[in-house]
Design a protein around this motif. Structure first.
Motif, short mmCIF file in Angstrom:
data_model
loop_
_atom_site.label_atom_id
_atom_site.label_comp_id
_atom_site.label_asym_id
_atom_site.label_seq_id
_atom_site.Cartn_x
_atom_site.Cartn_y
_atom_site.Cartn_z
N THR A 1 -13.03 -2.28 0.56
CA THR A 1 -13.14 -3.65 1.05
C THR A 1 -13.71 -3.62 2.47
OG1 THR A 1 -10.95 -3.70 2.08
CG2 THR A 1 -11.08 -4.33 -0.25
N MET B 1 -9.02 1.14 -0.89
CA MET B 1 -9.92 0.21 -1.57
C MET B 1 -11.22 0.06 -0.79
SD MET B 1 -7.90 -0.57 -4.02
CE MET B 1 -8.78 -1.87 -4.85
N GLY C 1 -4.23 2.01 -3.79
CA GLY C 1 -4.72 3.15 -3.01
C GLY C 1 -5.78 2.65 -2.04
N GLY D 1 -4.14 -14.61 3.00
CA GLY D 1 -5.19 -13.60 3.19
C GLY D 1 -6.25 -13.73 2.11
N ASP E 1 -1.86 -18.57 10.40
CA ASP E 1 -1.48 -17.17 10.55
C ASP E 1 -0.12 -16.99 9.88
OD1 ASP E 1 -0.37 -14.72 11.66
OD2 ASP E 1 -1.99 -14.82 13.14
N VAL E 2 0.02 -15.98 9.04
CA VAL E 2 1.29 -15.83 8.30
C VAL E 2 2.47 -15.52 9.23
CG1 VAL E 2 0.28 -15.17 6.08
CG2 VAL E 2 0.83 -13.39 7.75
N ILE F 1 -9.15 -8.27 -1.04
CA ILE F 1 -8.25 -8.22 -2.19
C ILE F 1 -7.72 -9.61 -2.53
CG2 ILE F 1 -5.98 -7.37 -2.90
CD1 ILE F 1 -6.62 -4.80 -1.24
N SER G 1 -1.45 -11.49 0.52
CA SER G 1 -2.44 -10.41 0.74
C SER G 1 -2.89 -10.35 2.20
CB SER G 1 -3.65 -10.60 -0.18
OG SER G 1 -4.51 -9.50 -0.11
N ASN H 1 -12.24 -1.53 5.20
CA ASN H 1 -12.56 -0.10 5.32
C ASN H 1 -14.05 0.16 5.52
OD1 ASN H 1 -9.88 0.64 4.97
ND2 ASN H 1 -10.07 0.65 2.74
N ASP I 1 -5.31 -18.54 5.35
CA ASP I 1 -5.93 -17.40 6.04
C ASP I 1 -6.04 -17.71 7.53
OD1 ASP I 1 -7.84 -14.89 4.79
OD2 ASP I 1 -8.12 -15.41 6.91
N ALA I 2 -5.91 -16.66 8.34
CA ALA I 2 -5.97 -16.84 9.79
C ALA I 2 -7.39 -17.00 10.30
CB ALA I 2 -5.30 -15.64 10.47
N LEU J 1 0.84 -1.19 0.00
CA LEU J 1 0.00 0.00 0.00
C LEU J 1 0.87 1.22 0.00
CD1 LEU J 1 -2.72 1.35 0.23
CD2 LEU J 1 -2.54 1.14 2.68
N ARG K 1 -10.91 -13.28 2.05
CA ARG K 1 -11.85 -12.22 1.65
C ARG K 1 -11.06 -11.07 1.01
NH1 ARG K 1 -13.59 -8.84 7.17
NH2 ARG K 1 -11.69 -7.59 7.17
N1 LIG Z 1 -8.34 -2.21 1.67
C1 LIG Z 1 -7.45 -1.28 1.37
O1 LIG Z 1 -7.73 -0.08 1.25
C2 LIG Z 1 -6.03 -1.69 1.14
C3 LIG Z 1 -5.26 -0.87 0.35
C4 LIG Z 1 -3.97 -1.22 0.10
C5 LIG Z 1 -3.43 -2.35 0.64
N2 LIG Z 1 -4.18 -3.13 1.43
C6 LIG Z 1 -3.51 -4.29 1.96
O2 LIG Z 1 -3.98 -5.40 1.20
C7 LIG Z 1 -4.11 -6.53 2.04
C8 LIG Z 1 -5.54 -7.06 1.98
O3 LIG Z 1 -6.45 -6.00 2.29
P1 LIG Z 1 -8.00 -6.26 2.36
O4 LIG Z 1 -8.68 -4.95 2.28
O5 LIG Z 1 -8.40 -7.32 1.41
O6 LIG Z 1 -8.13 -6.78 3.86
P2 LIG Z 1 -9.24 -7.73 4.51
O7 LIG Z 1 -9.16 -7.50 5.97
O8 LIG Z 1 -10.56 -7.55 3.85
O9 LIG Z 1 -8.72 -9.19 4.17
C9 LIG Z 1 -7.53 -9.65 4.71
C10 LIG Z 1 -7.59 -11.16 4.83
O10 LIG Z 1 -6.33 -11.55 5.39
C11 LIG Z 1 -6.56 -12.38 6.51
N3 LIG Z 1 -5.46 -12.13 7.45
C12 LIG Z 1 -5.22 -11.02 8.17
N4 LIG Z 1 -4.12 -11.19 8.93
C13 LIG Z 1 -3.67 -12.43 8.67
C14 LIG Z 1 -2.57 -13.18 9.12
N5 LIG Z 1 -1.72 -12.68 10.04
N6 LIG Z 1 -2.38 -14.42 8.65
C15 LIG Z 1 -3.22 -14.95 7.73
N7 LIG Z 1 -4.30 -14.29 7.26
C16 LIG Z 1 -4.51 -13.04 7.72
C17 LIG Z 1 -7.91 -11.97 7.06
O11 LIG Z 1 -8.53 -13.02 7.82
C18 LIG Z 1 -8.67 -11.64 5.80
O12 LIG Z 1 -9.33 -12.76 5.25
C19 LIG Z 1 -3.67 -6.08 3.43
O13 LIG Z 1 -2.29 -6.37 3.55
C20 LIG Z 1 -3.88 -4.58 3.40
O14 LIG Z 1 -3.00 -3.90 4.28
C21 LIG Z 1 -5.49 -2.84 1.68
#
Ligand SMILES: NC(=O)c1ccc[n+]([C@@H]2O[C@H](COP(=O)([O-])OP(=O)(O)OC[C@H]3O[C@@H](n4cnc5c(N)ncnc54)[C@H](O)[C@@H]3O)[C@@H](O)[C@H]2O)c1
Length: 293
Positions: free
Chosen positions: A234, A232, A230, A101, A153-154, A106, A180, A237, A126-127, A18, A104
């Motif tokens: 999801t 997103m 940028g 990840g 968990d990663v 991204i 992700s 947010n 996924d965790a 990000l 759900r």
């Molecule tokens: N949504 C945004 O605006 C945005 C923008 C840029 C980057 N990102 C990054 O992209 C990635 C995904 O974002 P998202 O909006 O899809 O988030 P999200 O919370 O909707 O999905 C994240 C997924 O990762 C899993 N997860 C979280 N921590 C974990 C871990 N330690 N081990 C294994 N699984 C884990 C969650 O259970 C979930 O299913 C994140 O790294 C986030 O920082 C998000």
């Protein structure tokens, strides 16, 4: 990425990073105002900067805590013979992927995209077991491809090694890794500094790691690239506390909207496929222009 020995020559790794963390014009004062639900909104009309306060109830953009639901469409392999060489390079026939990840947001959206261009199988790590299991089941049902779920968990090195070993022994190979899962708690703890500086440091770390691994692993035929989205739309947010903040993000994005998860899918497919065979160590910004000004 636990062990390079696990991955065959065509392995590609992508990190959803990000860029917003590196360009954060929001000040502490902004956040204090937001907390009181009075939002400073900046607009540019005919080149003139105008700043005014928004008051009142935040406007929900989408349902709280949920992602927009899109079913993946199965890839019809019979079209391969009709594809041009350029289009063929964007397909993933005979490739196998791991998506961390991927339960759900991204990660799931990218997993769906890989399925839609013919990937042979996907391991979702996924965790969150309920989310991950349901996502894997649905993706399997929607597309007919072999989707496995690993509840891990990663941050758990042993757990990750076991899951990857199992995925490799099941599929015989892993060609694509999409990371992700969130990184906020993975290296520098948020409470050590404040949340934003922790986030920024982590993101810089991801970009540096991308470049270093790309350099070191190129000789093994492994490419490593990062995606810096940028803001997103999801579930991450879609929380009431961010409704006011979202107005500021949208206002500061030249395209005047949040990113949709599917906005990243084309890039994920490109990076995972032979279409990007000569690209490595790159940080790909995809943010509706947020970082342009
Ligand atoms: N949504 C945004 O605006 C945005 C923008 C840029 C980057 N990102 C990054 O992209 C990635 C995904 O974002 P998202 O909006 O899809 O988030 P999200 O919370 O909707 O999905 C994240 C997924 O990762 C899993 N997860 C979280 N921590 C974990 C871990 N330690 N081990 C294994 N699984 C884990 C969650 O259970 C979930 O299913 C994140 O790294 C986030 O920082 C998000």
């Amino acid at each position: 990425m636990t062990s390079r020995a696990l991955f065959p020559a065509s392995f590609r790794a992508i990190s959803a990073g990000l860029i917003r963390g590196l360009h954060t014009p929001e000040s502490k004062a902004d956040f204090e105002k937001i907390a009181k639900e009075s939002v400073p909104l900046v607009t540019f009309e005919q080149g003139e900067r105008k700043e005014h306060m928004l008051h009142g109830e935040p406007m929900p953009i989408t349902a709280a805590m949920q992602d927009a639901q899109h079913a993946a469409i199965p890839f019809d392999g019979s079209i391969m013979q009709n594809l041009t060489p350029t289009m063929t390079r964007f397909t993933l026939i005979g490739k196998f992927a791991i998506v961390t990840g991927g339960g759900r947001g991204i990660g799931l959206s990218m997993a769906q995209a890989l399925a839609e261009v013919g990937v042979g199988g996907i391991s979702i790590l996924d965790a969150h077991p309920e989310i991950g299991e349901a996502a894997a089941q649905k993706l399997r049902k929607d597309t007919g491809i072999d989707v496995r779920f690993y509840s891990v968990d990663v941050r758990d090195e042993n757990g990750i090694s076991e899951a990857v070993d199992n995925a490799v022994s099941h599929f015989g190979q892993v060609d694509i890794l999409i990371n992700s899962a969130g990184i906020a708690d993975s290296n520098i703890k948020a409470e050590t500094y404040n949340e934003q500086s922790c986030y920024n440091a982590s993101k810089s770390g991801v970009i540096q790691m991308t470049e270093s691994l790309a350099t070191e692993w190129a000789r093994h035929g492994i490419r490593v690239n990062a995606i810096s989205p940028g803001y997103m739309d999801t579930a991450l947010n879609r929380v009431p506390a961010l409704e006011a903040q979202k107005k500021i993000w949208i206002d500061r994005t030249p395209q005047k909207r949040l990113g949709r998860v599917e906005d990243l899918n084309g890039l994920a497919v490109y990076l995972a496929s032979d279409a990007s065979a000569y690209m490595t160590g790159n940080n790909c910004v995809i943010d509706g222009g947020y970082t342009l000004w």
